[in-house]
Scaffold this motif. Sequence first.
Motif, PDB file in Angstrom:
ATOM      1  N   UNK A  22       6.667   1.879  -9.469  1.00  0.00           N
ATOM      2  CA  UNK A  22       6.159   2.700  -8.379  1.00  0.00           C
ATOM      3  C   UNK A  22       4.703   2.345  -8.151  1.00  0.00           C
ATOM      4  N   UNK A  23       4.250   2.494  -6.937  1.00  0.00           N
ATOM      5  CA  UNK A  23       2.845   2.143  -6.705  1.00  0.00           C
ATOM      6  C   UNK A  23       2.360   2.663  -5.371  1.00  0.00           C
TER       7      UNK A  23
ATOM      8  N   UNK B 161       0.828  -1.208   0.000  1.00  0.00           N
ATOM      9  CA  UNK B 161       0.000   0.000   0.000  1.00  0.00           C
ATOM     10  C   UNK B 161       0.863   1.258   0.000  1.00  0.00           C
ATOM     11  N   UNK B 162       1.989   1.173   0.680  1.00  0.00           N
ATOM     12  CA  UNK B 162       2.815   2.376   0.811  1.00  0.00           C
ATOM     13  C   UNK B 162       3.569   2.684  -0.474  1.00  0.00           C
ATOM     14  N   UNK B 163       4.274   1.698  -1.038  1.00  0.00           N
ATOM     15  CA  UNK B 163       5.166   2.017  -2.162  1.00  0.00           C
ATOM     16  C   UNK B 163       4.968   1.106  -3.366  1.00  0.00           C
TER      17      UNK B 163
ATOM     18  N   UNK C 232      -1.773   2.776  -8.446  1.00  0.00           N
ATOM     19  CA  UNK C 232      -1.744   3.715  -7.341  1.00  0.00           C
ATOM     20  C   UNK C 232      -2.574   3.122  -6.204  1.00  0.00           C
ATOM     21  N   UNK C 233      -2.959   3.910  -5.218  1.00  0.00           N
ATOM     22  CA  UNK C 233      -3.598   3.321  -4.036  1.00  0.00           C
ATOM     23  C   UNK C 233      -4.770   2.408  -4.389  1.00  0.00           C
ATOM     24  N   UNK C 234      -5.698   2.910  -5.196  1.00  0.00           N
ATOM     25  CA  UNK C 234      -6.867   2.099  -5.500  1.00  0.00           C
ATOM     26  C   UNK C 234      -6.486   0.887  -6.352  1.00  0.00           C
ATOM     27  N   UNK C 235      -5.560   1.102  -7.310  1.00  0.00           N
ATOM     28  CA  UNK C 235      -5.120  -0.014  -8.144  1.00  0.00           C
ATOM     29  C   UNK C 235      -4.475  -1.095  -7.302  1.00  0.00           C
TER      30      UNK C 235
END
Lengths: 403, 249
Positions: free
Chosen positions: A190-191, A56-58, A347-350
């Motif tokens: 990145x995520x 979730x963080x990175x 990203x967060x939702x993905x």
Amino acid sequence: MQVLLRRLRSELFATPADGALSVALITLLSLGAFGFLRWALTQAQWAVVKVNSTLFAVGRYPIEQQWRLWLLTALLVAASGATWGLLRAHPRPDRTGVLWPSNDRLALALLALIALAVPFALGLTLAIQSRWWGLLLLLALCRWLAGRYGANLSPTGRRLAALVWPLLYLGGMALISGGLGLVGVPPSEWGGLLLTLLASSFAILLCFPIGVLLALGRRSELPLLRWGSVLYIEFIRGAPLITLLFLGQNILGFLLPGGLAPERVWRAAWVLTFFAAAYLAEAVRSGLAAVPRGQLEAARSLGLSYPKALQHVVLPQALRVALPAMVGQFISLLQDTTLLSLIGLLELLGTARTVMANPAFLGRNGEVYLTLAVLFWGCCAALGLGSRALERRLDPHAVPSAT
Amino acid sequence: MSQPSSELMIEARAVEKWYPNGFQALRGASLTVRRGEVVVIMGPSGSGKSTFIRTFNALEDFQKGSITVDGIVLSNDLRNIDAIRREVGMVFQQFNLFPHLSVLDNLTLAPVLVRKRPKAEVEKQARALLERVGIAEQAGKYPGQLSGGQQQRVAIARALCMEPRILLFDEPTSALDPEMVREVLEVMQDLAADDITMVVVTHEVKFARHVAHRVVLMADGEVVEEAEPEVFFTNPSHERTRRFLDQIL
């Protein structure tokens, strides 16, 4: 006790109708709170968040390179603490300020609570937990040092100190993506929160100058500039963001010569930027309209050129008026980054969707979505608090106070 | 009272102006102002007096006629306009102070940016000017914290800080409460004793009588009467002036 009872009575049970309403509301609220707590404490299984906290963080940022993110976080924390202290050490010249207002102590106490409780609750290893404690100490130390010794800083020194932020942003980009002798980490790795914050901060920073230029263009006397700005603003505002995002993914590759088309993440960030700029332009335009004509006339009759009159007289006033609307725009921009998940970015939702698709965590959607909501709320609350503090500092009519 | 020299500071010849909606605000207005002279322009509302003096520093454009200010012919050339604006200060009815800047910064902004003078030097001059208009102790305050009369005095000091050779006043006391009119007029009277050239649009008869070298009546976009104050108020040569004076005296 007597005082408390009297106050309760006057605030909640002043008239029979008030009393009935209060009882009904209290009942409803307690039922809601009880239901939520029962779910959160007995039914919810937080393992899904604990196990995936790094994700979730990175996102999938390579684990052996994550020290770069820790370093960046530490630098950001230090800069925040120093800025915070400097601002307190230098209240506006016409006001008095306290070095440690009670709000600041409360904020620091809350941050301490979060730094102690959240890593513990997530079941992170002691080594990682202690890093968060270290960050907290760093924040408090920089805040204290800047508050204690910052008052001696000359105006030029303060201006130079403000340069730390753009430098940190550029340096941070280099740290994250690699270069300068560091191993490259492509944007596709990145995520999570990292990607959300990167995309939104990039768009927020760039849409601001573009939006101001568009707003000025829309009020320009040059027909080409004016109609160009109007066309752009109205077209962008007339199209849903999601279609523009898909359009950006498909069309940018054709528009730009081969190899120059930016990477998928950057394409999306640019689309977000251009999208937000159109809305921001309208917020700035409303601010420009609120500045009386006489201001420009006074500046011009003092001999200031048009650009200088804009820069020193009109824009400072217009932007202050437009600030709440602009920050509202930034907040929706931050939330709009969730749409990036629809074009396949993590990203967060993905990230959340990939986690929920994992058979091991089937049916744990509530926990995941709640975590997401709290994370977004935290970011937006920070933006909102910052903007309100800025508003108070810029307000020429505010009575002298502790701000 | 200092006596004006023969050098011409403002020379406006047969100025005509139309607004975009077709309304003609100036119908051949002419006026010459000599160096050190104090000229008061009076006239009924809508007679074009504000529009007229706003053409002197190019806040309004005009279509016919010619205006020469301090030897510079006013044209649409931007460099020309900037050169004239540096020499001509303006005081507005609504003060138009910059609300986001402190009183001191209101004064120093233009000299530092336009004249490129060192900030410390300008600040010293600004404080002296604030002293002169009687509000030295308000330097650190913001315009919103001052009374109307104080704001207008700051506006005068702000214009003076650019060291203009000509000062234009566009109804400087019309937006003030009666008890604050005097403090502003006193500052203006004090200035009139200096070498500076002043063109003042006002309804203050006492100021016109005692301070002006010449009083001008404008009506319907034209200059109708031009005379020394004594003559203007006691023995005007035009019927239009007599009617106007009957209304205001």
